[in-house]
Design a protein around this motif. Structure first.
Motif, PDB file in Angstrom:
ATOM      1  N   GLY A   4       0.803  -1.212   0.000  1.00  0.00           N
ATOM      2  CA  GLY A   4       0.000   0.000   0.000  1.00  0.00           C
ATOM      3  C   GLY A   4       0.839   1.265   0.000  1.00  0.00           C
ATOM      4  O   GLY A   4       2.074   1.215  -0.125  1.00  0.00           O
ATOM      5  N   SER A   5       0.151   2.388   0.159  1.00  0.00           N
ATOM      6  CA  SER A   5       0.805   3.692   0.084  1.00  0.00           C
ATOM      7  C   SER A   5       0.380   4.582   1.245  1.00  0.00           C
ATOM      8  O   SER A   5      -0.722   4.457   1.776  1.00  0.00           O
ATOM      9  CB  SER A   5       0.447   4.403  -1.227  1.00  0.00           C
ATOM     10  N   LEU A   6       1.265   5.474   1.594  1.00  0.00           N
ATOM     11  CA  LEU A   6       0.974   6.536   2.551  1.00  0.00           C
ATOM     12  C   LEU A   6       1.703   7.788   2.103  1.00  0.00           C
ATOM     13  O   LEU A   6       2.751   7.704   1.461  1.00  0.00           O
ATOM     14  CB  LEU A   6       1.454   6.173   3.967  1.00  0.00           C
ATOM     15  N   ARG A   7       1.152   8.920   2.461  1.00  0.00           N
ATOM     16  CA  ARG A   7       1.844  10.190   2.217  1.00  0.00           C
ATOM     17  C   ARG A   7       2.044  10.893   3.540  1.00  0.00           C
ATOM     18  O   ARG A   7       1.076  11.228   4.231  1.00  0.00           O
ATOM     19  CB  ARG A   7       1.054  11.092   1.262  1.00  0.00           C
ATOM     20  N   LEU A   8       3.291  11.100   3.891  1.00  0.00           N
ATOM     21  CA  LEU A   8       3.626  11.841   5.097  1.00  0.00           C
ATOM     22  C   LEU A   8       3.796  13.314   4.768  1.00  0.00           C
ATOM     23  O   LEU A   8       4.267  13.670   3.685  1.00  0.00           O
ATOM     24  CB  LEU A   8       4.916  11.312   5.723  1.00  0.00           C
ATOM     25  N   SER A   9       3.424  14.147   5.722  1.00  0.00           N
ATOM     26  CA  SER A   9       3.594  15.590   5.580  1.00  0.00           C
ATOM     27  C   SER A   9       4.454  16.121   6.708  1.00  0.00           C
ATOM     28  O   SER A   9       4.358  15.652   7.842  1.00  0.00           O
ATOM     29  CB  SER A   9       2.242  16.302   5.611  1.00  0.00           C
ATOM     30  N   CYS A  10       5.261  17.082   6.384  1.00  0.00           N
ATOM     31  CA  CYS A  10       6.068  17.796   7.383  1.00  0.00           C
ATOM     32  C   CYS A  10       5.757  19.271   7.194  1.00  0.00           C
ATOM     33  O   CYS A  10       6.178  19.864   6.196  1.00  0.00           O
ATOM     34  CB  CYS A  10       7.545  17.510   7.174  1.00  0.00           C
ATOM     35  N   THR A  11       5.025  19.820   8.129  1.00  0.00           N
ATOM     36  CA  THR A  11       4.591  21.207   8.024  1.00  0.00           C
ATOM     37  C   THR A  11       5.355  22.063   9.022  1.00  0.00           C
ATOM     38  O   THR A  11       5.515  21.685  10.188  1.00  0.00           O
ATOM     39  CB  THR A  11       3.079  21.319   8.274  1.00  0.00           C
ATOM     40  N   ALA A  12       5.815  23.199   8.551  1.00  0.00           N
ATOM     41  CA  ALA A  12       6.646  24.065   9.374  1.00  0.00           C
ATOM     42  C   ALA A  12       5.924  25.345   9.749  1.00  0.00           C
ATOM     43  O   ALA A  12       5.108  25.862   8.983  1.00  0.00           O
ATOM     44  CB  ALA A  12       7.938  24.405   8.642  1.00  0.00           C
ATOM     45  N   SER A  13       6.212  25.822  10.909  1.00  0.00           N
ATOM     46  CA  SER A  13       5.727  27.127  11.327  1.00  0.00           C
ATOM     47  C   SER A  13       6.933  27.937  11.790  1.00  0.00           C
ATOM     48  O   SER A  13       7.950  27.391  12.190  1.00  0.00           O
ATOM     49  CB  SER A  13       4.723  26.996  12.467  1.00  0.00           C
ATOM     50  N   GLY A  14       6.828  29.225  11.706  1.00  0.00           N
ATOM     51  CA  GLY A  14       7.937  30.061  12.112  1.00  0.00           C
ATOM     52  C   GLY A  14       8.596  30.726  10.919  1.00  0.00           C
ATOM     53  O   GLY A  14       7.924  31.288  10.073  1.00  0.00           O
ATOM     54  N   ARG A  15       9.886  30.578  10.824  1.00  0.00           N
ATOM     55  CA  ARG A  15      10.644  31.288   9.792  1.00  0.00           C
ATOM     56  C   ARG A  15      10.381  30.733   8.406  1.00  0.00           C
ATOM     57  O   ARG A  15       9.820  29.669   8.243  1.00  0.00           O
ATOM     58  CB  ARG A  15      12.134  31.218  10.123  1.00  0.00           C
ATOM     59  N   ALA A  16      10.809  31.471   7.388  1.00  0.00           N
ATOM     60  CA  ALA A  16      10.570  31.111   5.993  1.00  0.00           C
ATOM     61  C   ALA A  16      11.055  29.698   5.714  1.00  0.00           C
ATOM     62  O   ALA A  16      12.248  29.396   5.809  1.00  0.00           O
ATOM     63  CB  ALA A  16      11.279  32.107   5.082  1.00  0.00           C
ATOM     64  N   PHE A  17      10.141  28.851   5.353  1.00  0.00           N
ATOM     65  CA  PHE A  17      10.445  27.439   5.157  1.00  0.00           C
ATOM     66  C   PHE A  17      11.378  27.209   3.985  1.00  0.00           C
ATOM     67  O   PHE A  17      12.121  26.230   3.950  1.00  0.00           O
ATOM     68  CB  PHE A  17       9.134  26.689   4.970  1.00  0.00           C
ATOM     69  N   SER A  18      11.346  28.108   3.030  1.00  0.00           N
ATOM     70  CA  SER A  18      12.193  27.945   1.846  1.00  0.00           C
ATOM     71  C   SER A  18      13.678  28.097   2.179  1.00  0.00           C
ATOM     72  O   SER A  18      14.527  27.817   1.338  1.00  0.00           O
ATOM     73  CB  SER A  18      11.797  28.951   0.767  1.00  0.00           C
ATOM     74  N   ASN A  19      14.009  28.524   3.382  1.00  0.00           N
ATOM     75  CA  ASN A  19      15.405  28.632   3.810  1.00  0.00           C
ATOM     76  C   ASN A  19      15.948  27.330   4.365  1.00  0.00           C
ATOM     77  O   ASN A  19      17.120  27.272   4.749  1.00  0.00           O
ATOM     78  CB  ASN A  19      15.554  29.714   4.885  1.00  0.00           C
TER      79      ASN A  19
END
Length: 123
Positions: free
Chosen positions: A15-30
């Protein structure tokens, strides 16, 4: 930056799963982001990583061809798409962020860690 990993669960082999990692705070693109996992009785191991722009990725040999990683900086989220899951993929999965360039396999290069999400693959 604070990280929140989610998306784990119980899935049958194949089977399949999709994990997410969500950030808060400073600019995630850094931040480059890595995924690591730790199974019971085993050491933490590298799974995958993605550079700040998303242009570079790395995968452990054990997941290459089955897992993909991508990011949406507008949503401050990195995703780990896990397909063809195997029993050996059972572990707690952690995401981590690094301000260093590239996408390292080394956990020591990541200074910010999320709390982990459990992935259990059953037969």
């Amino acid at each position: 930056v604070q990280l929140q990993a989610s998306g784990g669960g119980l899935v049958q082999a194949g089977g399949s799963l999709r994990l997410s990692c969500t950030a808060s705070g400073r600019a995630f693109s850094n931040y480059a982001v890595g995924w690591f996992r730790q199974a019971p009785g085993k050491e933490r191991e590298f799974v995958s990583a993605i550079s700040r722009s998303g242009g570079r990725t790395q995968f452990a040999d054990s997941v290459k061809g089955r897992f993909t990683i991508f990011r949406d900086n507008a949503k401050n989220t990195v995703f780990l798409q896990m397909n063809s899951l195997e029993l050996e993929d059972t572990a707690v999965y952690y995401c981590a962020a690094s301000t260093r360039a590239g996408c390292s396999r080394s956990a020591s290069r990541y200074g910010n860690w999320g709390q982990g999400t459990q992935v259990t693959v059953s037969s």
